[in-house]
Design a protein around this motif. Structure first.
Motif, PDB file in Angstrom:
ATOM      1  N   ALA A 160      -3.140 -16.084  49.010  1.00 20.63           N
ATOM      2  CA  ALA A 160      -3.082 -16.713  50.324  1.00 20.63           C
ATOM      3  C   ALA A 160      -2.936 -18.227  50.152  1.00 20.63           C
ATOM      4  O   ALA A 160      -3.445 -18.809  49.203  1.00 20.63           O
ATOM      5  CB  ALA A 160      -4.355 -16.399  51.100  1.00 20.63           C
ATOM      6  N   ILE A 212      -5.964 -19.957  54.691  1.00 20.55           N
ATOM      7  CA  ILE A 212      -7.407 -19.683  54.583  1.00 20.55           C
ATOM      8  C   ILE A 212      -8.176 -20.561  55.561  1.00 20.55           C
ATOM      9  O   ILE A 212      -9.086 -20.090  56.257  1.00 20.55           O
ATOM     10  CB  ILE A 212      -7.892 -19.907  53.138  1.00 20.55           C
ATOM     11  N   TYR A 246     -14.532 -11.971  48.496  1.00 21.05           N
ATOM     12  CA  TYR A 246     -13.372 -12.066  49.391  1.00 21.05           C
ATOM     13  C   TYR A 246     -12.602 -13.362  49.130  1.00 21.05           C
ATOM     14  O   TYR A 246     -11.362 -13.379  49.210  1.00 21.05           O
ATOM     15  CB  TYR A 246     -13.826 -11.999  50.841  1.00 21.05           C
ATOM     16  N   TYR A 259     -10.454 -12.628  46.259  1.00 20.37           N
ATOM     17  CA  TYR A 259      -9.345 -11.804  46.744  1.00 20.37           C
ATOM     18  C   TYR A 259      -8.284 -12.671  47.417  1.00 20.37           C
ATOM     19  O   TYR A 259      -7.081 -12.551  47.121  1.00 20.37           O
ATOM     20  CB  TYR A 259      -9.894 -10.764  47.727  1.00 20.37           C
ATOM     21  N   LEU A 260      -8.695 -13.556  48.324  1.00 16.11           N
ATOM     22  CA  LEU A 260      -7.737 -14.412  49.021  1.00 16.11           C
ATOM     23  C   LEU A 260      -6.978 -15.299  48.048  1.00 16.11           C
ATOM     24  O   LEU A 260      -5.756 -15.468  48.156  1.00 16.11           O
ATOM     25  CB  LEU A 260      -8.459 -15.281  50.051  1.00 16.11           C
ATOM     26  N   GLY A 303      -4.426 -12.592  48.567  1.00 13.41           N
ATOM     27  CA  GLY A 303      -4.691 -12.562  50.003  1.00 13.41           C
ATOM     28  C   GLY A 303      -3.470 -12.368  50.880  1.00 13.41           C
ATOM     29  O   GLY A 303      -3.578 -11.895  52.005  1.00 13.41           O
ATOM     30  N   ASP A 335      -1.599  -7.722  48.368  1.00 13.72           N
ATOM     31  CA  ASP A 335      -2.401  -7.076  47.316  1.00 13.72           C
ATOM     32  C   ASP A 335      -1.739  -5.811  46.789  1.00 13.72           C
ATOM     33  O   ASP A 335      -2.365  -5.015  46.107  1.00 13.72           O
ATOM     34  CB  ASP A 335      -3.815  -6.780  47.812  1.00 13.72           C
ATOM     35  N   ILE A 347      -3.369 -11.941  54.810  1.00 16.30           N
ATOM     36  CA  ILE A 347      -3.969 -12.988  55.619  1.00 16.30           C
ATOM     37  C   ILE A 347      -3.088 -13.370  56.796  1.00 16.30           C
ATOM     38  O   ILE A 347      -3.593 -13.669  57.897  1.00 16.30           O
ATOM     39  CB  ILE A 347      -4.313 -14.221  54.755  1.00 16.30           C
TER      40      ILE A 347
END
Length: 268
Positions: free
Chosen positions: A41, A46, A66, A69-70, A74, A77, A91
């Motif tokens: 992301a 974000i 998380y 992950y982002l 993000g 995936d 996102i």
């Protein structure tokens, strides 16, 4: 030539600082293009998501797992989070979803639940439950951002549950997929004189010497031993999942016992 993978391939425990290393080590055994296809992301996205969810207003913070992950996947995936439920996790899609809420239904914005996954039919979300601010549980919420049900212990476990359910079957010779109904689960509990599915699964695991994976929780039961693994998910008061194994590890006998104990049907 890559050597066969056995029970020592199960992801190890750790924390957010090595989460991506542990996750990618497991996935890359099966999908060597995953690392090049996932997309992080953007930082501005974000920040936008934080503003739209209003987590700063309530002094919440995204779980560390998380955030990892982002920062790594993000935006894309490669379908990891939608392994269990069809839906949208990128996102940009979650931003679009929140922008629509602000424009059309601002009164449904929640001060408890922050959404990170939108179900495909737009009839609910997976959300962080910020009544537990240290490591929020994952819950299912409806279109009005109201609690529906518990889903997973936390985001880190959810990631590994999704990875396991998506890729573990590629590790073995045979995969038996099964599913049941609420009535079947009731029958299984009556037959075993138990009040919950976990007790039945634990009893089966002890008989056949399965270890319980650390990323299991109330809804997701993951067991493994040399040459065989299983994944059982509790959903809508019913069970579904799979058991996988090598032909020389009595997979047929063990799987037949599991399906009988759980009162579930094998999928063709």
């Amino acid at each position: 030539m890559q050597m066969p993978i056995r029970s020592n391939h199960i992801p190890s425990t750790g924390d957010y600082t090595n989460l991506f290393e542990r996750l990618s080590k497991y996935i890359l055994r099966y999908d060597d293009e995953w690392l090049s296809e996932i997309k992080p992301a953007k930082k501005e996205d974000i920040d936008t998501l934080k503003n739209l969810t209003q987590i700063n207003k309530y002094n919440y913070h995204f779980p560390k797992a998380y955030e990892v992950y982002l920062n790594y996947m993000g935006q894309n995936d490669k379908g990891l989070l939608k392994t269990q439920l069809p839906g949208y996790a990128s996102i940009s899609e979650i931003i679009d979803f929140y922008e629509a809420i602000h424009e059309e239904e601002p009164d449904t914005l929640s001060d408890r639940y922050v959404h990170f996954f939108q179900k495909e039919l737009f009839d609910g979300q997976l959300s962080f439950d910020f009544t537990q601010t240290n490591d929020p549980q994952i819950v299912m919420t409806n279109e009005d951002s109201q609690f529906v049900s518990y889903f997973a212990d936390n985001f880190e476990k959810l990631l590994f549950q999704c990875a396991f359910s998506k890729y573990e079957g590629l590790n073995y010779d045979k995969c038996i997929v099964f599913a049941g109904s609420p009535n079947m689960l009731k029958e299984a509990m009556q037959r075993n004189n138990e009040s919950e599915a976990l007790s039945i699964i634990d009893k089966f695991s002890k008989i056949y010497d399965f270890q319980r994976a650390w990323f299991s929780d109330v809804n997701h039961h993951i067991g493994f031993k040399n040459g065989i693994s299983f994944y059982i998910e509790s959903r809508n008061n019913a069970l579904c999942g799979f058991i996988v194994g090598d032909l020389d590890k009595q997979i047929d006998i063990i799987s037949e016992t599991l399906l009988t104990e759980l009162c579930v049907d094998k999928n063709d």
